[in-house]
Design a protein around this motif. Sequence first.
Motif, PDB file in Angstrom:
ATOM      1  N   UNK A   1      -7.983  22.829   3.535  1.00  0.00           N
ATOM      2  CA  UNK A   1      -7.163  24.035   3.729  1.00  0.00           C
ATOM      3  C   UNK A   1      -6.022  24.035   2.707  1.00  0.00           C
ATOM      4  N   UNK A   2      -6.319  24.028   1.409  1.00  0.00           N
ATOM      5  CA  UNK A   2      -5.275  23.868   0.390  1.00  0.00           C
ATOM      6  C   UNK A   2      -4.214  24.963   0.383  1.00  0.00           C
ATOM      7  N   UNK A   3      -4.540  26.140   0.907  1.00  0.00           N
ATOM      8  CA  UNK A   3      -3.568  27.236   0.899  1.00  0.00           C
ATOM      9  C   UNK A   3      -2.861  27.399   2.243  1.00  0.00           C
ATOM     10  N   UNK A   4      -3.049  26.454   3.157  1.00  0.00           N
ATOM     11  CA  UNK A   4      -2.490  26.596   4.506  1.00  0.00           C
ATOM     12  C   UNK A   4      -0.961  26.683   4.484  1.00  0.00           C
ATOM     13  N   UNK A   5      -0.303  25.719   3.839  1.00  0.00           N
ATOM     14  CA  UNK A   5       1.165  25.712   3.793  1.00  0.00           C
ATOM     15  C   UNK A   5       1.651  24.828   2.656  1.00  0.00           C
ATOM     16  N   UNK A   6       2.771  25.250   2.035  1.00  0.00           N
ATOM     17  CA  UNK A   6       3.375  24.447   0.979  1.00  0.00           C
ATOM     18  C   UNK A   6       3.888  23.115   1.540  1.00  0.00           C
ATOM     19  N   UNK A   7       4.081  23.067   2.852  1.00  0.00           N
ATOM     20  CA  UNK A   7       4.549  21.837   3.503  1.00  0.00           C
ATOM     21  C   UNK A   7       3.580  20.683   3.278  1.00  0.00           C
ATOM     22  N   UNK A   8       2.298  21.004   3.137  1.00  0.00           N
ATOM     23  CA  UNK A   8       1.293  19.964   2.869  1.00  0.00           C
ATOM     24  C   UNK A   8       1.669  19.179   1.618  1.00  0.00           C
ATOM     25  N   UNK A   9       2.110  19.890   0.586  1.00  0.00           N
ATOM     26  CA  UNK A   9       2.434  19.261  -0.694  1.00  0.00           C
ATOM     27  C   UNK A   9       3.831  18.633  -0.663  1.00  0.00           C
ATOM     28  N   UNK A  10       4.725  19.240   0.093  1.00  0.00           N
ATOM     29  CA  UNK A  10       6.066  18.660   0.224  1.00  0.00           C
ATOM     30  C   UNK A  10       6.013  17.319   0.949  1.00  0.00           C
ATOM     31  N   UNK A  11       5.278  17.283   2.064  1.00  0.00           N
ATOM     32  CA  UNK A  11       5.138  16.018   2.788  1.00  0.00           C
ATOM     33  C   UNK A  11       4.274  15.036   1.999  1.00  0.00           C
ATOM     34  N   UNK A  12       3.295  15.565   1.289  1.00  0.00           N
ATOM     35  CA  UNK A  12       2.428  14.713   0.481  1.00  0.00           C
ATOM     36  C   UNK A  12       3.205  13.989  -0.598  1.00  0.00           C
ATOM     37  N   UNK A  13       4.151  14.698  -1.210  1.00  0.00           N
ATOM     38  CA  UNK A  13       4.973  14.082  -2.256  1.00  0.00           C
ATOM     39  C   UNK A  13       5.850  12.974  -1.665  1.00  0.00           C
ATOM     40  N   UNK A  14       6.427  13.231  -0.489  1.00  0.00           N
ATOM     41  CA  UNK A  14       7.255  12.214   0.167  1.00  0.00           C
ATOM     42  C   UNK A  14       6.416  10.990   0.531  1.00  0.00           C
ATOM     43  N   UNK A  15       5.207  11.243   1.017  1.00  0.00           N
ATOM     44  CA  UNK A  15       4.303  10.155   1.381  1.00  0.00           C
ATOM     45  C   UNK A  15       3.989   9.280   0.163  1.00  0.00           C
ATOM     46  N   UNK A  16       3.657   9.943  -0.953  1.00  0.00           N
ATOM     47  CA  UNK A  16       3.291   9.195  -2.149  1.00  0.00           C
ATOM     48  C   UNK A  16       4.493   8.480  -2.770  1.00  0.00           C
ATOM     49  N   UNK A  17       5.681   9.071  -2.675  1.00  0.00           N
ATOM     50  CA  UNK A  17       6.887   8.391  -3.164  1.00  0.00           C
ATOM     51  C   UNK A  17       7.122   7.103  -2.389  1.00  0.00           C
ATOM     52  N   UNK A  18       6.921   7.187  -1.066  1.00  0.00           N
ATOM     53  CA  UNK A  18       7.087   6.005  -0.216  1.00  0.00           C
ATOM     54  C   UNK A  18       6.039   4.949  -0.565  1.00  0.00           C
ATOM     55  N   UNK A  19       4.835   5.419  -0.783  1.00  0.00           N
ATOM     56  CA  UNK A  19       3.726   4.519  -1.116  1.00  0.00           C
ATOM     57  C   UNK A  19       3.973   3.839  -2.466  1.00  0.00           C
TER      58      UNK A  19
ATOM     59  N   UNK B   1       4.291  -0.169  -3.283  1.00  0.00           N
ATOM     60  CA  UNK B   1       3.032  -0.652  -3.867  1.00  0.00           C
ATOM     61  C   UNK B   1       3.222  -1.863  -4.776  1.00  0.00           C
ATOM     62  N   UNK B   2       2.167  -2.658  -4.872  1.00  0.00           N
ATOM     63  CA  UNK B   2       2.149  -3.776  -5.817  1.00  0.00           C
ATOM     64  C   UNK B   2       2.062  -3.189  -7.224  1.00  0.00           C
ATOM     65  N   UNK B   3       2.504  -3.946  -8.214  1.00  0.00           N
ATOM     66  CA  UNK B   3       2.563  -3.460  -9.592  1.00  0.00           C
ATOM     67  C   UNK B   3       1.220  -2.897 -10.067  1.00  0.00           C
ATOM     68  N   UNK B   4       0.140  -3.551  -9.696  1.00  0.00           N
ATOM     69  CA  UNK B   4      -1.174  -3.120 -10.151  1.00  0.00           C
ATOM     70  C   UNK B   4      -1.672  -1.820  -9.536  1.00  0.00           C
ATOM     71  N   UNK B   5      -1.033  -1.385  -8.451  1.00  0.00           N
ATOM     72  CA  UNK B   5      -1.473  -0.161  -7.764  1.00  0.00           C
ATOM     73  C   UNK B   5      -0.627   1.058  -8.111  1.00  0.00           C
ATOM     74  N   UNK B   6       0.463   0.856  -8.809  1.00  0.00           N
ATOM     75  CA  UNK B   6       1.416   1.943  -9.032  1.00  0.00           C
ATOM     76  C   UNK B   6       0.863   3.072  -9.905  1.00  0.00           C
ATOM     77  N   UNK B   7       0.110   2.733 -10.943  1.00  0.00           N
ATOM     78  CA  UNK B   7      -0.402   3.771 -11.855  1.00  0.00           C
ATOM     79  C   UNK B   7      -1.294   4.756 -11.117  1.00  0.00           C
ATOM     80  N   UNK B   8      -2.185   4.251 -10.284  1.00  0.00           N
ATOM     81  CA  UNK B   8      -3.102   5.120  -9.545  1.00  0.00           C
ATOM     82  C   UNK B   8      -2.338   6.058  -8.607  1.00  0.00           C
ATOM     83  N   UNK B   9      -1.310   5.532  -7.959  1.00  0.00           N
ATOM     84  CA  UNK B   9      -0.515   6.352  -7.028  1.00  0.00           C
ATOM     85  C   UNK B   9       0.274   7.405  -7.802  1.00  0.00           C
TER      86      UNK B   9
END
Length: 456
Positions: free
Chosen positions: A57-75, A79-87
């Motif tokens: 549902x990519x067009x459901x709400x911009x909140x999906x991307x706002x929360x997604x960005x926060x999630x990935x920033x936390x991740x 993350x270990x050094x070797x996982x950072x590029x992929x994230x």
Amino acid sequence: MNTKFLFVIATGLVLSASNVNAQATDCATTASIAYEHAKVKNYAAAEEPLWKVRKECPTYSVATYQFGEKLLKDKLKKAAAGDKVAIAKEMIQLLKERFQYFPAKTKIGDMHSTMGQLMYDNKIGSKEDQFAELHKAWTEDKKNVDNPKNVYTYFSLLVDLHGEGKKELQEVFDLYDGVIEKIEDEESAKAKTIAELTDKEEAGTALSSKEKKSLKRSSIILSNYSKVKAGVNQKLGELADCKNLIPLYTGQFDDKKSDINWLKGAAGRMSAKECTEDPLFFKLVEALHKAEPSAKSAYYLGLLALKDKKTTTALDYFNQSAELETKSSDKAKVYFKIAETLRKKGSKGKARSYYRKALKYKPSMGVCHLRIASMIASSANACGTDVFSKRAVYWLAENYARRAGKVDPSLKSTANKTAANYKAKAPSKTDIFNNPGVTSVKIGCWIGETVRVPKL
């Protein structure tokens, strides 16, 4: 058309509508679960339903991307050094998807500067690729490039590319002017908030919780920009020293002497770096004043008059410059120069009025507060009527010194030491006790201010 065929079509339409409704309901339910977890930063639980909404549902709400960005920033942070590029690459993809589905709710400057910073921090792509993202943000939506770190990275990359022979020195200077202008605009806005709230506090009015948060946030942002400004100047380093400026501008002068913008930039940099003793500076000023008499040319003529010890003429030129100047930060610099000239002449009252004018146009110019504090402290004996009032002058000086550190974090250490020195010279607890009922002291002569007796 027979009845059986019509029935099949109708049934198909009903089933299709039901599927759409079911999908919409499923999107809403899944999104609700994801968002609730994300709101409380339970990203582990939020990740699966959030990515399901993002995919289905990519067009459901911009909140999906706002929360997604926060999630990935936390991740990314954990993350270990070797996982950072992929994230980091995943976050860049998320930002692109947000722009694809919600362009009206996505700020170009914020998006591209974030992407460029992610690339830089995680060594994704070449320096040129990283610079291109930040350059796009800056040139297309500068007002929304509001992260101090992004501003520094953008300038730093340009200097590095110049060092590799891929960018011209003039480009570095041009961007430097733009970066400093933006930093000073941001500093002034935050310093104005701090000054207003500080005035309120010093007047004895308690700040609301909202005002306290605003004061704290403004102080943090101001401090960050102060660090970035220092970093930018350090990064520019010797590139802008006289030994580089003079040959560069000497070589360009004949071709550029009718280019007003070039003359302004060249004269401005030579003035800032105190290259005014070189004959080239006079040639630049002369050409600038001839091409377009302006605030800048009047200011530089003032500098030349000051160098020749023609103080009255210099002040006339500086005042002309201040009146003609339209840019707040530059007007403040001219007023500061007038104040400095008057202070050195011993005209303390007039000097203070010009320091205040400078602060009106650039509230973050903390050095003005320090100068006023110094003049006040040096007048303690002359402006007090008895021992207590003479020493009370230092309370006022202390207040000005502390304010300098509040509006300009780069001066905080100096301001605090200066304030502590004044405080040590002010009346003690015993002195206050021996003067019961005195809640404020009116200070005479050129100072003409009243200072509240603090609770020690």
